[in-house]
Design an enzyme around this catalytic site. Structure first.
Site, PDB file in Angstrom:
ATOM      1  N   ALA A 146      -2.782  -9.304   2.850  1.00  0.00           N
ATOM      2  CA  ALA A 146      -3.216  -8.378   3.736  1.00  0.00           C
ATOM      3  C   ALA A 146      -2.909  -6.881   3.070  1.00  0.00           C
ATOM      4  O   ALA A 146      -2.325  -6.126   3.801  1.00  0.00           O
ATOM      5  CB  ALA A 146      -2.698  -8.535   5.054  1.00  0.00           C
ATOM      6  N   CYS A 147      -3.325  -6.571   2.062  1.00  0.00           N
ATOM      7  CA  CYS A 147      -3.045  -5.014   1.680  1.00  0.00           C
ATOM      8  C   CYS A 147      -4.087  -4.089   2.190  1.00  0.00           C
ATOM      9  O   CYS A 147      -5.172  -4.652   2.116  1.00  0.00           O
ATOM     10  CB  CYS A 147      -2.913  -4.988   0.105  1.00  0.00           C
ATOM     11  SG  CYS A 147      -1.758  -6.096  -0.667  1.00  0.00           S
TER      12      CYS A 147
END
Length: 373
Positions: A24-25
Site C-alpha cells: 500500500a504505497c
C-alpha cells in the site's frame, strides 16, 4: 441489532482469511506558490525494511547487478543523492539528488515484467531495486529521464535479504513540477506523463487514470438542499460532497483519495508549509499495525506504514518520519554532503517517539484560549 461478539467474530474472520498482499504505497506531488514543489509518499510493507537515510556522493562508482550475480551497467554518479534505503544497501528506495530530481520506487505486484538477460543487453542492465541510483545519479529533469530509459533494461535480479525479485514501478518528479511514471511492461520500460502527480500500486497507471472517471461526482463543496414533494432535505453535516469517496486501503481506492486530497489542498505559501501539508495528506493513508493482514503458508503478516517522506525540490531538503517516531526529521542536502566529505554515509531513520510532558509548562498571564491552534 447485531451483537458486538458477532461483529468481532466477523472482523476476525476477515483478518485471518487468505488475501493478496496490499503493497500500500502512496505518492503525491504538491505545488506551492512561487514555484516550490514537494513530493510526498508513504512506504508500506509487511516485513521491516530496516530503512535508514543513505547519502551517496557525486563521483561514486556504481553498477547494476545481473541475476547470476554478474556486473551489468556501470556508471559514476554525477550528482549527490540522498534518501531512504532498505536492508543496509547503498541503494535509494525513495529520495532526491542535489539538482531537485526526486525518485520513488513502489511495489507493482502481478504486473511487473522484466527483460531477460542477453549478450546484447547485459552491459546496460540492472536490478529493479538499483534503478533509483541510476536515475538520481545521472539526470536533472524528467525530460532527461524520459529520453534515457530506452537505453537501459531492468532484469529479474533477486533483492538481497528478501531473496526474491520484487515487482516494482517508479515515480519521478523534477523541481519544475513535471512528473512521470515508469513501469516495466513486457520487458520494456513504459513511460507515462503524470500531470496529477499521484501514484499507488497495481494495476497499471493508465488503468488508474481511466478509473478516475468513475468519481467525477466528488466535490469539496457542500451539497445544496433538495426538495421532494414539499419535504426539504439537507446534508447531515459537512462533507456530503465527498460521499462515495473510497476509504479502503486497496491501490485503486488510495489513488482516488490521493488525487482528491492533493488537489483539494490550498496551495501553500512556502515550500516548508507544503511539506507539512504533504505529511497531513499522507495521514490519510497511514496503516496501523494489524489493519491489513495477509496469510500465506500458515503464517500471518501485517502490512503497516513503516515510514513517510517528503522531498522539497526547491530547498533540497529530505524529510521523514517513521512508524516508531512520528516527529518529522530533515536532511538538508547541502549541509549533509559538506559534512560527509565525499564518503557514503548513513543517518538512522527509526528512533523512539519522544513525548514531551507539558504538565507544568503554563502560559504566562491570562492567555488561555488566545493561542491560535
Amino acid at each position: 441489532m447485531i451483537r458486538k461478539t458477532a461483529i468481532y467474530a466477523l472482523i476476525a474472520a476477515f483478518a485471518l482469511a487468505p488475501t493478496a498482499p496490499a503493497f500500500a504505497c502512496t505518492n503525491i506531488v504538491l505545488k506551492a506558490k512561487h514555484g516550490a514543489v514537494v513530493r510526498a509518499r508513504t512506504n508500506e510493507f509487511a516485513i521491516p525494511a530496516e530503512s535508514n537515510v543513505v547519502l551517496i556522493p557525486q563521483g561514486t562508482e556504481l553498477s547494476g547487478t545481473l541475476p547470476d550475480g554478474g556486473k551489468g551497467i556501470g556508471f559514476t554518479s554525477r550528482y549527490n543523492m540522498a534518501g531512504a534505503n532498505a536492508y543496509g544497501q547503498a541503494v535509494i528506495v525513495d529520495g532526491m539528488n542535489d539538482q531537485g530530481l526526486t525518485f520513488g520506487m513502489l511495489l507493482f505486484p502481478d504486473f511487473a515484467e522484466y527483460a531477460e538477460v542477453t549478450p546484447d543487453n547485459a552491459r546496460r542492465a540492472m536490478a529493479p531495486y538499483e534503478f533509483g541510483n541510476w536515475v538520481l545519479g545521472n539526470f536533472t529533469t524528467v525530460e532527461e529521464v524520459k529520453k534515457a530509459v530506452a537505453d537501459v533494461v531492468l532484469v529479474p535480479t533477486t533483492t538481497p535479504v528478501l531473496n526474491e525479485v520484487l515487482p516494482l514501478h517508479y515515480a519521478v518528479t523534477d523541481r519544475s513540477g513535471k512528473s512521470i511514471v515508469i513501469e516495466p511492461v513486457g520487458g520494456k520500460l513504459k513511460v507515462y506523463d503524470n500531470p496529477l502527480g499521484v501514484m499507488t500500486n497495481a494495476p497499471g497507471f493508465d488503468w488508474h487514470m481511466t478509473n478516475l472517471r468513475n468519481y467525477v461526482n466528488l466535490s469539496v463543496n457542500a451539497v445544496p438542499p433538495i426538495e421532494i414533494d414539499g419535504v426539504k432535505l439537507s446534508q447531515l453535516g459537512q462533507g456530503q460532497g465527498m460521499h462515495g469517496l473510497p476509504g479502503d486501503f486497496t491501490p485503486p481506492s488510495r489513488f482516488i483519495r490521493a488525487v482528491v486530497f492533493a488537489h483539494a489542498e490550498y496551495p501553500a505559501d512556502t515550500a516548508e508549509e507544503a511539506v507539512l501539508s504533504g505529511f497531513h495528506i499522507m495521514n490519510q493513508f497511514d496503516i496501523p499495525y494489524g489493519s491489513v493482514r495477509d496469510t500465506s503458508g500458515g503464517k500471518t503478516q501485517a502490512e503497516y506504514t513503516q515510514w513517510t517522506t517528503a522531498s522539497d525540490l526547491k530547498n533540497l531538503r529530505f524529510y521523514f518520519r517513521s512508524y516508531g517516531n512520528q516527529n518529522i526529521h530533515m536532511i538538508d542536502l547541502a549541509k549533509a554532503f559538506a559534512a560527509a566529505k565525499g564518503e557514503v554515509r548513513t543517518v538512522k531513520m527509526s528512533t523512539e517517539q519522544p513525548i514531551e510532558d507539558l504538565s507544568t509548562k503554563f502560559m504566562s498571564g491570562n492567555q488561555a484560549g488566545s493561542a491560535r491552534q
